[in-house]
Write a protein that holds these residues in place. Structure first.
Motif, PDB file in Angstrom:
ATOM      1  N   GLY A 165      20.086  -3.348  29.529  1.00  0.00           N
ATOM      2  CA  GLY A 165      20.344  -2.200  28.665  1.00  0.00           C
ATOM      3  C   GLY A 165      20.406  -2.594  27.202  1.00  0.00           C
ATOM      4  N   LEU A 166      21.029  -3.752  26.907  1.00  0.00           N
ATOM      5  CA  LEU A 166      21.099  -4.226  25.524  1.00  0.00           C
ATOM      6  C   LEU A 166      19.704  -4.546  24.989  1.00  0.00           C
ATOM      7  N   HIS A 167      18.883  -5.187  25.817  1.00  0.00           N
ATOM      8  CA  HIS A 167      17.520  -5.512  25.383  1.00  0.00           C
ATOM      9  C   HIS A 167      16.715  -4.241  25.124  1.00  0.00           C
ATOM     10  N   ALA A 168      16.805  -3.277  26.048  1.00  0.00           N
ATOM     11  CA  ALA A 168      16.069  -2.022  25.871  1.00  0.00           C
ATOM     12  C   ALA A 168      16.551  -1.274  24.629  1.00  0.00           C
ATOM     13  N   GLY A 169      17.875  -1.296  24.386  1.00  0.00           N
ATOM     14  CA  GLY A 169      18.401  -0.634  23.202  1.00  0.00           C
ATOM     15  C   GLY A 169      17.899  -1.262  21.919  1.00  0.00           C
ATOM     16  N   CYS A 170      17.842  -2.602  21.884  1.00  0.00           N
ATOM     17  CA  CYS A 170      17.346  -3.292  20.684  1.00  0.00           C
ATOM     18  C   CYS A 170      15.865  -2.987  20.457  1.00  0.00           C
ATOM     19  N   LEU A 171      15.067  -2.996  21.533  1.00  0.00           N
ATOM     20  CA  LEU A 171      13.650  -2.670  21.391  1.00  0.00           C
ATOM     21  C   LEU A 171      13.461  -1.234  20.917  1.00  0.00           C
ATOM     22  N   SER A 172      14.331  -0.329  21.371  1.00  0.00           N
ATOM     23  CA  SER A 172      14.228   1.070  20.957  1.00  0.00           C
ATOM     24  C   SER A 172      14.426   1.220  19.454  1.00  0.00           C
ATOM     25  N   LEU A 173      15.334   0.428  18.920  1.00  0.00           N
ATOM     26  CA  LEU A 173      15.621   0.521  17.483  1.00  0.00           C
ATOM     27  C   LEU A 173      14.562  -0.188  16.655  1.00  0.00           C
ATOM     28  N   LEU A 174      13.994  -1.268  17.175  1.00  0.00           N
ATOM     29  CA  LEU A 174      13.030  -2.054  16.404  1.00  0.00           C
ATOM     30  C   LEU A 174      11.639  -1.455  16.455  1.00  0.00           C
ATOM     31  N   HIS A 175      11.095  -1.232  17.639  1.00  0.00           N
ATOM     32  CA  HIS A 175       9.752  -0.634  17.770  1.00  0.00           C
ATOM     33  C   HIS A 175       9.669   0.082  19.112  1.00  0.00           C
ATOM     34  N   TYR A 176      10.024   1.333  19.088  1.00  0.00           N
ATOM     35  CA  TYR A 176      10.004   2.126  20.313  1.00  0.00           C
ATOM     36  C   TYR A 176       8.565   2.358  20.761  1.00  0.00           C
ATOM     37  N   SER A 177       8.356   2.353  22.093  1.00  0.00           N
ATOM     38  CA  SER A 177       7.027   2.624  22.642  1.00  0.00           C
ATOM     39  C   SER A 177       7.169   3.401  23.939  1.00  0.00           C
ATOM     40  N   ALA A 178       6.088   4.093  24.320  1.00  0.00           N
ATOM     41  CA  ALA A 178       6.097   4.848  25.578  1.00  0.00           C
ATOM     42  C   ALA A 178       6.217   3.907  26.768  1.00  0.00           C
ATOM     43  N   ARG A 179       5.677   2.684  26.630  1.00  0.00           N
ATOM     44  CA  ARG A 179       5.781   1.708  27.720  1.00  0.00           C
ATOM     45  C   ARG A 179       7.234   1.342  27.969  1.00  0.00           C
ATOM     46  N   LEU A 180       8.010   1.170  26.900  1.00  0.00           N
ATOM     47  CA  LEU A 180       9.436   0.877  27.057  1.00  0.00           C
ATOM     48  C   LEU A 180      10.134   2.031  27.774  1.00  0.00           C
ATOM     49  N   HIS A 181       9.785   3.261  27.416  1.00  0.00           N
ATOM     50  CA  HIS A 181      10.395   4.420  28.057  1.00  0.00           C
ATOM     51  C   HIS A 181      10.106   4.432  29.552  1.00  0.00           C
ATOM     52  N   ARG A 182       8.847   4.198  29.927  1.00  0.00           N
ATOM     53  CA  ARG A 182       8.491   4.219  31.348  1.00  0.00           C
ATOM     54  C   ARG A 182       9.176   3.075  32.108  1.00  0.00           C
ATOM     55  N   ALA A 183       9.203   1.890  31.515  1.00  0.00           N
ATOM     56  CA  ALA A 183       9.788   0.725  32.188  1.00  0.00           C
ATOM     57  C   ALA A 183      11.288   0.905  32.410  1.00  0.00           C
ATOM     58  N   TYR A 184      12.002   1.299  31.355  1.00  0.00           N
ATOM     59  CA  TYR A 184      13.464   1.399  31.488  1.00  0.00           C
ATOM     60  C   TYR A 184      13.858   2.583  32.365  1.00  0.00           C
ATOM     61  N   THR A 185      13.107   3.681  32.268  1.00  0.00           N
ATOM     62  CA  THR A 185      13.410   4.839  33.105  1.00  0.00           C
ATOM     63  C   THR A 185      13.235   4.502  34.581  1.00  0.00           C
ATOM     64  N   ALA A 186      12.118   3.845  34.912  1.00  0.00           N
ATOM     65  CA  ALA A 186      11.879   3.465  36.313  1.00  0.00           C
ATOM     66  C   ALA A 186      12.955   2.493  36.801  1.00  0.00           C
ATOM     67  N   PHE A 187      13.281   1.516  35.975  1.00  0.00           N
ATOM     68  CA  PHE A 187      14.302   0.534  36.365  1.00  0.00           C
ATOM     69  C   PHE A 187      15.657   1.201  36.578  1.00  0.00           C
ATOM     70  N   PHE A 188      16.098   2.005  35.624  1.00  0.00           N
ATOM     71  CA  PHE A 188      17.443   2.582  35.679  1.00  0.00           C
ATOM     72  C   PHE A 188      17.566   3.595  36.814  1.00  0.00           C
ATOM     73  N   VAL A 189      16.566   4.442  36.984  1.00  0.00           N
ATOM     74  CA  VAL A 189      16.645   5.475  38.015  1.00  0.00           C
ATOM     75  C   VAL A 189      16.647   4.852  39.412  1.00  0.00           C
ATOM     76  N   VAL A 190      15.709   3.934  39.669  1.00  0.00           N
ATOM     77  CA  VAL A 190      15.622   3.309  40.994  1.00  0.00           C
ATOM     78  C   VAL A 190      16.867   2.466  41.264  1.00  0.00           C
ATOM     79  N   GLY A 191      17.250   1.592  40.323  1.00  0.00           N
ATOM     80  CA  GLY A 191      18.394   0.708  40.537  1.00  0.00           C
ATOM     81  C   GLY A 191      19.699   1.454  40.706  1.00  0.00           C
ATOM     82  N   THR A 192      19.946   2.432  39.849  1.00  0.00           N
ATOM     83  CA  THR A 192      21.207   3.168  39.915  1.00  0.00           C
ATOM     84  C   THR A 192      21.276   4.050  41.156  1.00  0.00           C
ATOM     85  N   ALA A 193      20.173   4.711  41.481  1.00  0.00           N
ATOM     86  CA  ALA A 193      20.172   5.584  42.665  1.00  0.00           C
ATOM     87  C   ALA A 193      20.448   4.780  43.928  1.00  0.00           C
ATOM     88  N   MET A 194      19.844   3.613  44.064  1.00  0.00           N
ATOM     89  CA  MET A 194      20.053   2.806  45.259  1.00  0.00           C
ATOM     90  C   MET A 194      21.463   2.211  45.278  1.00  0.00           C
TER      91      MET A 194
END
Length: 595
Positions: A45-74
């Motif tokens: 989460g800290l890494h994703a937050g830092c990347l969001s502030l430095l250079h946000y990209s759609a790839r970051l959005h897809r990667a973190y969303t997939a990771f967080f939704v799958v990991g947290t749901a399980m």
């Protein structure tokens, strides 16, 4: 843990949704196996937050969303399954809805929401076709408002008790090696790490990892940025708590590998052997062309030109020292070879040493190797010479060994979460002999101590833990400074000399130290005197039968295997003296507002 981190970095480079989902799956395995999953989710989460502030990209959005939704749901699904099996009304599973109600995991949740807001704003920009400059100004305003609202909401929920504060162990990482919980502070693994420990566990990575850190810093990327954050965070945490050197191992190996690769590549190039530059590396010729182009493109008087002026003499001297560079390269290659072989041999030696049984040790006396087997023999004596229903009182450190090797009931082990119960054991061991016997006779048939100095060394911690619940153990002295050994004379203070643990430790060994023969009887002393077992005399059979009666158990459901034992009525007077020790994380417990 390593699989989660690897898959997360791949998600930032390849098919982000697929790799992100796989990272979430690996994170689920972490949740199912180790409490360190909190570290994993927060680091990503800290890494994703830092990347969001430095250079946000759609790839970051897809990667973190997939990771967080799958990991947290399980993870939540795992907790709900465990909760159902334990019976209705219980909340024993530690991860149940914690991602939404724990301050330790609120950071990754906020990053998830933050990433969704950024993606929504980006989609709105594309639809409105706004200029980047106007959009950037408007986006900062929206994000500032979002951050203020999130902080306000979190503070309100924390005040109302809907969000759990950080635990004492986590809180101890941000204070000066004290958590305020004497039980947590008593564990050696929770103390600050000594410099020697880093060399002991990391060896040559102590020197190569910082080089790899600098290499990543000079040529940053998303994956290298993760290594930088991982290394900085784990180094800080490991310096605060000895056991967390474990978390530093993987990133020290990764950064050390980067450092070794860079040094090897540089040395081979000086000898005329061209090697691939790596994923994001460049050759020296490319570096020169890049620097030249930068210098030509820079305006006169700019800071780039000034930097080039300062760097030009060094670069010229470097180019002219061809022979010295080749000699240095030869030394570097020789050192890499020697240190590499030494590192491999050291790793095998440490692996062999750490894989040895922890209760059977080797000592060298008069150039002869002596096998110390006192602990196993003591547990087997309990197994062979005591009734099957015998109960053993010992400090919680040895609970698993007593239960596993001796097959006897122990009053506490490493999974005992009840602070008040461990404090009661501490009161029994550090209290006056007669007072302790009045409680022990209702709970146990035998008392086991490690007499080789171990339990005596731990006894001040036992007294502090007992005093955190029973304030009459060390009246007016929360640190129990009156309960200790004199560092110079090794003599106990008056308070310690009256304690049960001191009398059992010195029984028949220290002059004028004996247990009361009407209260306890020496049953077993190991060959080297490292373990001593005393039989409790005048055991209350009435209390023993009461505790063993299933009708007196506190089960979470009729017929359930999950039942909590209860104290016999005979010690309720002693229990009435306790003041429940409340930590900050006990957010569901009713609190005394006056306190």
């Amino acid at each position: 843990m390593n699989a989660t981190f690897y898959l997360w970095c791949r998600a930032l480079q390849g098919s982000s949704v697929v790799w992100g989902a796989l990272a979430g799956l690996a994170y689920f395995g972490m949740v199912a196996s180790w409490g360190g999953y909190v570290f994993v989710i927060n680091l990503i989460g800290l890494h994703a937050g830092c990347l969001s502030l430095l250079h946000y990209s759609a790839r970051l959005h897809r990667a973190y969303t997939a990771f967080f939704v799958v990991g947290t749901a399980m993870a939540v699904d795992l907790s709900e399954g465990a909760d159902t099996r334990c019976g209705p009304g219980t909340t024993e599973a530690p991860t149940l809805y914690e991602p939404f109600g724990s301050l330790e995991q609120v950071g990754p949740l906020l990053v998830f929401v933050f990433v969704q807001v950024l993606e929504g704003l980006s989609a709105w920009q594309r639809r409105r076709k706004l200029r980047d400059e106007d959009f950037r100004h408007w986006r900062y305003q929206v994000l500032f408002g979002f951050g203020a609202a999130a902080v306000l909401l979190a503070s309100v929920l924390l005040k109302l008790g809907y969000v759990a504060p950080v635990s004492s162990r986590v809180r101890g990482l941000f204070v000066k090696h004290r958590t305020g919980n004497p039980l947590v502070d008593s564990v050696a693994e929770h103390q600050a790490t000594s410099p020697r420990a880093y060399w002991q566990f990391l060896h040559h990575m102590c020197t190569m990892a910082p080089l790899g850190f600098l290499v990543c810093l000079t040529s940053p990327s998303d994956a290298k940025g993760f290594l930088l954050i991982y290394g900085a965070v784990t180094y800080y945490f490991s310096s605060k708590m000895n056991r967390l050197v474990l978390l530093l191992g993987p990133v020290a190996a990764a950064l050390g590998g980067v450092g070794v690769a860079w040094a090897l590549r540089w040395a081979l190039r000086q000898l005329g052997i061209e090697v691939p530059a790596g994923e994001e590396g460049v050759t020296e010729e490319q570096e020169k062309d890049k620097d030249k182009g930068t210098a030509e493109a820079s305006d006169e008087g700019s800071w780039r030109e000034l930097l080039e002026e300062l760097k030009r003499p060094l670069s010229q001297a470097y180019e002219e020292a061809s022979l010295q560079r080749k000699a240095t390269a030869g030394i570097v290659l020789l050192m890499l070879l020697i240190c590499g072989l030494e590192f491999v041999n050291y790793c095998w030696a440490v692996a062999d040493r750490l894989s040895q049984p922890s209760i059977i040790k080797k000592r060298r006396v008069d150039n002869e190797e002596l096998l110390v087997d006192d602990y196993r023999e003591a547990y087997w004596w309990l197994r062979d010479q005591t009734p099957q229903d015998a109960r053993v009182l010992a400090w919680w450190d040895y609970g698993y060994q007593i239960n596993g090797l001796a097959n006897r009931t122990t009053l506490a082990d490493g999974n005992t979460w009840n602070h008040e119960h461990i404090a009661l054991l501490g009161r029994c061991l550090t209290g006056p002999e007669k007072d302790s016997h009045e409680v022990i006779r209702h709970l146990a048939d035998y008392v086991l101590i490690w007499a080789g100095g171990d339990d005596v060394a731990k006894s001040p911690h036992m007294a502090r833990i007992a005093n955190s619940v029973y304030h009459n153990v060390c009246p007016g002295d929360s640190m129990c400074t009156a309960f200790r050994l004199n560092r110079t004379t090794k003599e106990p203070t008056e308070t310690m000399s009256r304690s049960l643990i001191w009398k059992m430790h010195g029984h028949g060994v220290v002059d004028d130290v004996q247990v009361d023969p009407e209260l306890f009887e020496e049953a077993y002393t190991s060959k080297l005197g490292l373990v001593r077992i005393f039989k409790v005399l005048n055991v209350s059979e009435e209390s023993k039968e009461w505790v063993a009666d299933p009708r007196n158990w506190n089960c979470d459901a009729p017929g359930s295997w999950h039942c909590q034992g209860r104290y016999p009525p005979a010690i309720h007077r002693v229990l009435g003296e306790q003041k429940a020790f409340q930590q900050l994380e006990d957010f569901n417990a009713p609190r005394d507002r006056k306190a």
